[in-house]
Design a protein around this motif. Sequence first.
Motif, PDB file in Angstrom:
ATOM      1  N   TYR A 156      -2.082   5.221  13.456  1.00 17.72           N
ATOM      2  CA  TYR A 156      -1.299   4.552  12.872  1.00 17.72           C
ATOM      3  C   TYR A 156      -1.074   3.150  12.297  1.00 17.72           C
ATOM      4  O   TYR A 156      -0.302   2.828  10.908  1.00 17.72           O
ATOM      5  CB  TYR A 156      -0.095   5.345  13.530  1.00 17.72           C
ATOM      6  CG  TYR A 156       2.160   4.894  12.766  1.00 17.72           C
ATOM      7  CD1 TYR A 156       1.546   5.389  12.014  1.00 17.72           C
ATOM      8  CD2 TYR A 156       2.122   3.972  13.715  1.00 17.72           C
ATOM      9  CE1 TYR A 156       3.378   5.565  11.176  1.00 17.72           C
ATOM     10  CE2 TYR A 156       3.661   4.005  13.376  1.00 17.72           C
ATOM     11  CZ  TYR A 156       4.381   4.897  11.692  1.00 17.72           C
ATOM     12  OH  TYR A 156       5.439   4.552  11.624  1.00 17.72           O
ATOM     13  N   ASP A 157      -1.663   2.631  12.748  1.00 22.29           N
ATOM     14  CA  ASP A 157      -1.726   0.594  12.814  1.00 22.29           C
ATOM     15  C   ASP A 157      -1.888   0.865  11.645  1.00 22.29           C
ATOM     16  O   ASP A 157      -1.609  -0.049  10.667  1.00 22.29           O
ATOM     17  CB  ASP A 157      -1.746   0.062  13.357  1.00 22.29           C
ATOM     18  CG  ASP A 157      -1.634  -1.705  13.477  1.00 22.29           C
ATOM     19  OD1 ASP A 157      -0.742  -1.648  13.849  1.00 22.29           O
ATOM     20  OD2 ASP A 157      -3.186  -2.469  13.522  1.00 22.29           O
ATOM     21  N   SER A 203      -2.194   2.681   8.906  1.00 18.70           N
ATOM     22  CA  SER A 203      -1.963   2.779   7.820  1.00 18.70           C
ATOM     23  C   SER A 203      -0.606   2.155   7.803  1.00 18.70           C
ATOM     24  O   SER A 203      -0.386   2.376   6.204  1.00 18.70           O
ATOM     25  CB  SER A 203      -0.990   4.770   8.670  1.00 18.70           C
ATOM     26  OG  SER A 203       0.096   4.692   9.018  1.00 18.70           O
ATOM     27  N   LEU A 204      -0.042   1.606   8.088  1.00 15.93           N
ATOM     28  CA  LEU A 204       0.627   0.729   8.100  1.00 15.93           C
ATOM     29  C   LEU A 204       0.490  -1.233   7.647  1.00 15.93           C
ATOM     30  O   LEU A 204       0.910  -1.919   7.657  1.00 15.93           O
ATOM     31  CB  LEU A 204       2.104   0.253   8.867  1.00 15.93           C
ATOM     32  CG  LEU A 204       2.467   1.288   9.491  1.00 15.93           C
ATOM     33  CD1 LEU A 204       3.520   1.350  10.811  1.00 15.93           C
ATOM     34  CD2 LEU A 204       3.953   1.752   8.398  1.00 15.93           C
ATOM     35  N   GLY A 218      -0.546   6.011   3.767  1.00 18.30           N
ATOM     36  CA  GLY A 218       0.285   5.039   4.133  1.00 18.30           C
ATOM     37  C   GLY A 218       1.877   5.179   3.832  1.00 18.30           C
ATOM     38  O   GLY A 218       2.170   4.128   4.240  1.00 18.30           O
ATOM     39  N   ASP A 219       1.669   5.438   2.161  1.00 15.49           N
ATOM     40  CA  ASP A 219       3.678   5.539   1.845  1.00 15.49           C
ATOM     41  C   ASP A 219       4.151   6.158   3.052  1.00 15.49           C
ATOM     42  O   ASP A 219       5.357   6.215   3.004  1.00 15.49           O
ATOM     43  CB  ASP A 219       3.061   5.834   0.767  1.00 15.49           C
ATOM     44  CG  ASP A 219       2.907   4.966  -0.151  1.00 15.49           C
ATOM     45  OD1 ASP A 219       3.774   3.730  -0.443  1.00 15.49           O
ATOM     46  OD2 ASP A 219       1.561   5.058  -1.237  1.00 15.49           O
ATOM     47  N   SER A 221       3.145   6.440   6.161  1.00 17.92           N
ATOM     48  CA  SER A 221       4.044   5.797   7.012  1.00 17.92           C
ATOM     49  C   SER A 221       5.316   5.148   7.517  1.00 17.92           C
ATOM     50  O   SER A 221       5.900   5.018   7.888  1.00 17.92           O
ATOM     51  CB  SER A 221       2.512   4.972   7.911  1.00 17.92           C
ATOM     52  OG  SER A 221       1.790   6.060   8.133  1.00 17.92           O
ATOM     53  N   TRP A 222       5.051   4.753   6.283  1.00 17.25           N
ATOM     54  CA  TRP A 222       6.574   3.421   5.654  1.00 17.25           C
ATOM     55  C   TRP A 222       7.915   4.331   5.862  1.00 17.25           C
ATOM     56  O   TRP A 222       8.871   3.883   5.714  1.00 17.25           O
ATOM     57  CB  TRP A 222       6.095   2.463   4.610  1.00 17.25           C
ATOM     58  CG  TRP A 222       5.325   1.511   4.850  1.00 17.25           C
ATOM     59  CD1 TRP A 222       4.087   1.510   4.687  1.00 17.25           C
ATOM     60  CD2 TRP A 222       5.054  -0.056   5.671  1.00 17.25           C
ATOM     61  NE1 TRP A 222       3.455   0.110   4.828  1.00 17.25           N
ATOM     62  CE2 TRP A 222       4.596  -0.243   5.115  1.00 17.25           C
ATOM     63  CE3 TRP A 222       6.459   0.119   6.882  1.00 17.25           C
ATOM     64  CZ2 TRP A 222       4.686  -1.388   6.123  1.00 17.25           C
ATOM     65  CZ3 TRP A 222       6.843  -1.259   7.102  1.00 17.25           C
ATOM     66  CH2 TRP A 222       5.834  -2.076   7.105  1.00 17.25           C
ATOM     67  N   ARG A 252       8.906   5.717   9.124  1.00 22.25           N
ATOM     68  CA  ARG A 252       9.497   3.532   9.196  1.00 22.25           C
ATOM     69  C   ARG A 252      10.788   3.676   9.196  1.00 22.25           C
ATOM     70  O   ARG A 252      12.109   3.309   9.740  1.00 22.25           O
ATOM     71  CB  ARG A 252       8.621   1.967   9.271  1.00 22.25           C
ATOM     72  CG  ARG A 252       9.270   1.091   9.979  1.00 22.25           C
ATOM     73  CD  ARG A 252       8.950   1.280  11.885  1.00 22.25           C
ATOM     74  NE  ARG A 252       8.349   1.889  11.731  1.00 22.25           N
ATOM     75  CZ  ARG A 252       8.042   1.242  13.280  1.00 22.25           C
ATOM     76  NH1 ARG A 252       8.468   0.955  13.795  1.00 22.25           N
ATOM     77  NH2 ARG A 252       6.253   2.039  14.330  1.00 22.25           N
ATOM     78  N   THR A 287       5.211  -3.024  15.374  1.00 22.39           N
ATOM     79  CA  THR A 287       5.247  -3.667  13.786  1.00 22.39           C
ATOM     80  C   THR A 287       6.058  -4.309  13.279  1.00 22.39           C
ATOM     81  O   THR A 287       7.174  -4.408  14.415  1.00 22.39           O
ATOM     82  CB  THR A 287       4.453  -2.309  13.175  1.00 22.39           C
ATOM     83  OG1 THR A 287       4.270  -2.780  11.947  1.00 22.39           O
ATOM     84  CG2 THR A 287       5.183  -1.206  13.525  1.00 22.39           C
TER      85      THR A 287
END
Length: 278
Positions: free
Chosen positions: A25-26, A28-29, A53-54, A56-57, A60, A88
């Motif tokens: 996950y890290d 991917s960010l 990756g999008d 994951s954001w 968030r 993060t």
Amino acid sequence: MQDAARTVPPSAQLDPTKPTVARIYDASLGGKDNYEVDRQIFELIKQVAPHQGDVSWMNRRFLVRAVRYLTELVGMDQFLDLGSGLPTVQNTHEVAQFSNPEAKVVYVDNDPICNAHGRALLEENEYTRFVEADLTKPADVLAHPEITGHLELDRPLVLMQIGTLHHVSDDEDPVGVMRHYVDALPSGSYVVLTHFWDPADENPEWSKQAHDLEAKLRGANVGTGFWRTREQIEEFFGGAELLEPGLVQLDDWWPAGPRRREPWPEEHLMLGGVAVKR
């Protein structure tokens, strides 16, 4: 000897040759706290979901909006963030304490890298704690002395499961786990949850992609990643009452403004919601 082995914390068992969910996950960010093996797994995932990756954001951003709502408008000042992952940008404590500098946050994770960063958090913020524990063992989590010593468990709090339960298999009884947590919460508490979504009959095309993603994760030997139906995800709220707009795609939960683009296919495959225990 067996009892002694069980007391060894995961942080004493760091193996940089094995990927972990938190470090993937890290990666991917775009974070730096991951290993080559984690980045390799993320590249495999991107073969099926190039915009993961999008996702994951997007996850968030949901966390930020939900925590901001609960602190600023509801007045919540206690947060138990399960499976929190690596610190993060815009972490739960940063968002909550922007509105209320004395908001208390306890992060729970069993990943050794998360534990190391969590210890660093303890030095920076007197209202934040990090506990090394397994979220699938609610009795142990809720009895942990650092949690009972920092949070007032007889007073309303926010229980957060952000992108966690889709890494818990049915054999581990995630419904039962969540029922235990929700039953233990005082009235007036909230549950915040996001989960990979299998649209099933709601959208067969998206459902196929969900199954492809699940197969890719298992083939990559990560061992976790389960896309579940809307009905299955709703069960994880343990009977708590979903707030409007309900269980929805993440960017549809009280968005900050109009969309700047059409969602990527992968961004459709995750649902989230906030519920209150009456």
